[in-house]
Design a protein around this motif. Structure first.
Motif, PDB file in Angstrom:
ATOM      1  N   GLY A 118       5.931  -7.073   7.893  1.00 22.34           N
ATOM      2  CA  GLY A 118       5.299  -8.260   8.930  1.00 22.34           C
ATOM      3  C   GLY A 118       4.609  -7.564  10.052  1.00 22.34           C
ATOM      4  O   GLY A 118       4.690  -8.098  11.396  1.00 22.34           O
ATOM      5  N   VAL A 119       3.989  -6.401  10.014  1.00 25.71           N
ATOM      6  CA  VAL A 119       3.199  -5.802  11.080  1.00 25.71           C
ATOM      7  C   VAL A 119       1.764  -5.522  10.455  1.00 25.71           C
ATOM      8  O   VAL A 119       1.448  -5.856   9.379  1.00 25.71           O
ATOM      9  N   SER A 120       1.089  -5.101  11.454  1.00 27.58           N
ATOM     10  CA  SER A 120      -0.420  -4.625  11.034  1.00 27.58           C
ATOM     11  C   SER A 120      -0.511  -3.365  10.320  1.00 27.58           C
ATOM     12  O   SER A 120       0.423  -2.582  10.419  1.00 27.58           O
ATOM     13  N   ARG A 121      -1.636  -3.354   9.645  1.00 29.32           N
ATOM     14  CA  ARG A 121      -1.794  -2.172   8.586  1.00 29.32           C
ATOM     15  C   ARG A 121      -2.068  -0.948   9.846  1.00 29.32           C
ATOM     16  O   ARG A 121      -1.665   0.180   9.703  1.00 29.32           O
ATOM     17  N   GLN A 122      -2.622  -1.160  10.793  1.00 28.50           N
ATOM     18  CA  GLN A 122      -2.861  -0.185  11.862  1.00 28.50           C
ATOM     19  C   GLN A 122      -1.635   0.378  12.440  1.00 28.50           C
ATOM     20  O   GLN A 122      -1.606   1.536  12.849  1.00 28.50           O
ATOM     21  N   THR A 123      -0.931  -0.475  12.658  1.00 31.08           N
ATOM     22  CA  THR A 123       0.559   0.035  13.055  1.00 31.08           C
ATOM     23  C   THR A 123       1.195   1.073  12.127  1.00 31.08           C
ATOM     24  O   THR A 123       1.741   2.118  12.253  1.00 31.08           O
TER      25      THR A 123
ATOM     26  N   GLN B 177      -0.723   1.351   2.684  1.00 35.33           N
ATOM     27  CA  GLN B 177      -0.448   0.785   3.945  1.00 35.33           C
ATOM     28  C   GLN B 177      -0.343  -0.789   4.263  1.00 35.33           C
ATOM     29  O   GLN B 177       0.433  -1.116   4.887  1.00 35.33           O
ATOM     30  N   ALA B 178      -1.271  -1.440   3.564  1.00 40.26           N
ATOM     31  CA  ALA B 178      -1.566  -2.552   3.846  1.00 40.26           C
ATOM     32  C   ALA B 178      -0.419  -3.386   3.229  1.00 40.26           C
ATOM     33  O   ALA B 178       0.166  -4.311   3.906  1.00 40.26           O
TER      34      ALA B 178
ATOM     35  N   ASN C 153      -0.337   2.875   9.947  1.00 40.86           N
ATOM     36  CA  ASN C 153      -1.328   3.781   9.918  1.00 40.86           C
ATOM     37  C   ASN C 153      -0.994   4.744  11.217  1.00 40.86           C
ATOM     38  O   ASN C 153      -0.787   6.099  11.376  1.00 40.86           O
TER      39      ASN C 153
END
Lengths: 441, 64
Positions: free
Chosen positions: B24-29, B16-17, B31
């Protein structure tokens, strides 16, 4: 290039609600201080320049935003709305801080109504921190989100660059304010005080930012091994140290006010100084508890009792911060008779209600930790000991042994906190989710 | 849950990371998209599809 649409959208909402919250708190504070000035017989109902800026600019932003985006709410318009509030929010922060700094030489004691220069700003900073911690963690956004995924050296290099930027941004307005102070009041002492304020503000904000960045990064990088995030545990330990300071100050305060006042020179000034420092450290403890609770929120399931209890705790922390700020404002307006009535009659009842609320929250918190997370049942000692020591304290007060009662209470409360931190530090029962933090597929 | 996206990601041997960093987004997005907690815009959907070598229908079409 980092451009997360989800984070941009959430930040837009966070900024718009943050501006509204700032306006409401400032209105409450300004009204309280104005009413106290009127009660004291001052016909000048004034607000400071900073309060005016917050109210006018904040209401202006909200008004424009509401008018501009009330119709046609498709995906593109909503994205524009979020972008508007994000830019407006940053401009708002710059305008408020800039106004505060630049108008230091022009803000009179009458405007402040006997409060310190940064009384409102400290409250806004505390509430702002609690608000940001809560909203970021419940929306699964990390602080420093654009570079938190970088490796350690790059991450901390960016953190230090940001700190350097902070020092550079704050220097011109403080220098200008210092120059104005020198020009208008011909006061070198005043000018130097403003420059000192620059250093203390910059260093204070830098330390706060660095600590939050450290906690975020350690939590982000810690393996999902069933333990509470390392950042939560570190914050809890730091909170213990700060709580110890608060306890010591409380004991010193009680020692002074119950002692032979003639023995201590300038006892009034000493008591006022201790009281002020205790309040400042209490503000810090609010922020640390908020940080630890919000990190905990990000690791537990939504909809559970523990989640609800943590949210209630955040609300109570905010109310405690507002109460701690407004109480001295109101005390200045009350007559001696009214203050005596409040302290002797109302305050004990308010303390009793506060104790019941705190105890209920502790019971719910411990129950949730034991039942939902499976922590050790030894945690039940906490509410039991708190009730016991309160009863003992009441007995000591009735026997006019106030100091002994205070020392016992502070010791037991510290002991309860140490027990909680130890149990939570050793806990390994969190559910390991499917969020591949470790990088594994 | 968006199992199709997760499957396509694992087939490309991306975490995911890593996927988040490429887009260019966060890992949480990432997920949250896989868990169905966040509905991405068409622009983000296209970026994900481009990296994973799939079409929009492959990853984001909801089967009735």
């Amino acid at each position: 290039m980092f451009n997360d649409e989800r984070i941009n959208a959430e930040c837009g909402k966070i900024y718009s609600r943050g501006i509204l919250l700032t306006v409401l708190i400032t209105l409450l504070y300004a009204m309280s201080r104005t009413v106290t000035l009127v009660i004291q017989g001052s016909l000048h109902t004034v607000v400071t320049y900073t309060e005016m800026m917050i109210l006018i600019f904040g209401i202006g932003i909200l008004f424009v935003g509401t008018l501009r985006f009330r119709k046609n709410r498709d995906e593109r318009i909503v994205r524009e709305q979020h972008s508007f509030y994000k830019k407006a929010g940053k401009a708002f922060i710059v305008a408020v801080f800039g106004t505060y700094i630049l108008t230091i030489p022009f803000t009179t004691e009458e405007m402040l109504g006997g409060q310190s220069h940064n009384h409102l700003l400290i409250l806004l900073e505390v509430i702002g921190c609690l608000y940001l911690f809560y909203t970021f963690k419940t929306k699964e956004i990390n602080f420093n989100y654009s570079f938190i995924a970088e490796d350690g050296s790059r991450y901390y290099r960016q953190v230090f660059l940001n700190i350097g930027g902070l020092f550079l941004c704050l220097f011109p307005p403080f220098l200008l304010a210092s120059a104005w102070e020198l020009t208008l009041h011909e006061s070198w002492a005043g000018a130097l005080t403003i420059l000192l304020a620059y250093f203390s503000s910059s260093i204070g904000l830098s330390v706060e930012y660095f600590f939050i960045s450290l906690v975020e990064k350690t939590s982000y990088d810690s393996m999902n091994d069933g333990r509470l995030a390392l950042g939560t545990r570190i914050t809890a330990v730091v909170y213990l140290v700060v709580s110890f300071s608060v306890s010591v100050m409380q004991c010193v305060y009680v020692h002074l006010v119950t002692g032979n006042l003639l023995e201590t020179p300038n006892v009034g000034s000493v008591i006022a100084f201790v009281s002020q420092q205790k309040l400042r450290i209490e503000y810090l403890s609010f922020v640390l508890v908020g940080l630890a609770v919000c990190h905990l929120l990000s690791q537990i399931k939504k909809g559970t009792r523990l989640y609800t209890v943590c949210r209630i705790k955040m609300l109570l922390l905010s109310l405690a911060a507002i109460e701690a700020t407004l109480t001295p404002v109101w005390y200045r307006a009350l007559s001696d008779h009214a203050i005596r009535f409040f302290v002797n009659t109302l305050d004990p009842w308010l303390s009793f209600v506060s104790f019941i609320i705190t105890l209920t929250l502790w019971i719910l918190f411990v129950h949730s930790l034991v039942k939902e997370l499976g922590l050790s049942r030894i945690l039940w000692l906490i509410p039991v000991l708190r009730v016991a020591v309160t009863c003992i304290n009441i007995f000591f007060v009735s026997q006019n042994m106030i100091r002994l009662g205070t020392y016992c209470q502070q010791t037991v409360e510290m002991g309860c906190l140490i027990l909680l931190v130890i149990v939570m530090w050793r806990y390994r029962g969190l559910e390991i989710g499917d969020d591949d933090k470790s990088g594994a597929l | 849950m968006n199992e199709k996206m997760k499957q396509a990601r694992t087939e490309k041997k991306l975490s995911q990371a890593e996927l988040a960093r490429i887009i260019g987004v966060s890992r949480q997005t990432i997920n949250m998209i896989e868990k169905g907690d966040y509905n991405p815009t068409i622009g983000l959907c296209r970026k994900i599809c481009k990296v994973l070598g799939c079409t929009l229908d492959d990853l984001f079409w909801e089967e009735n």
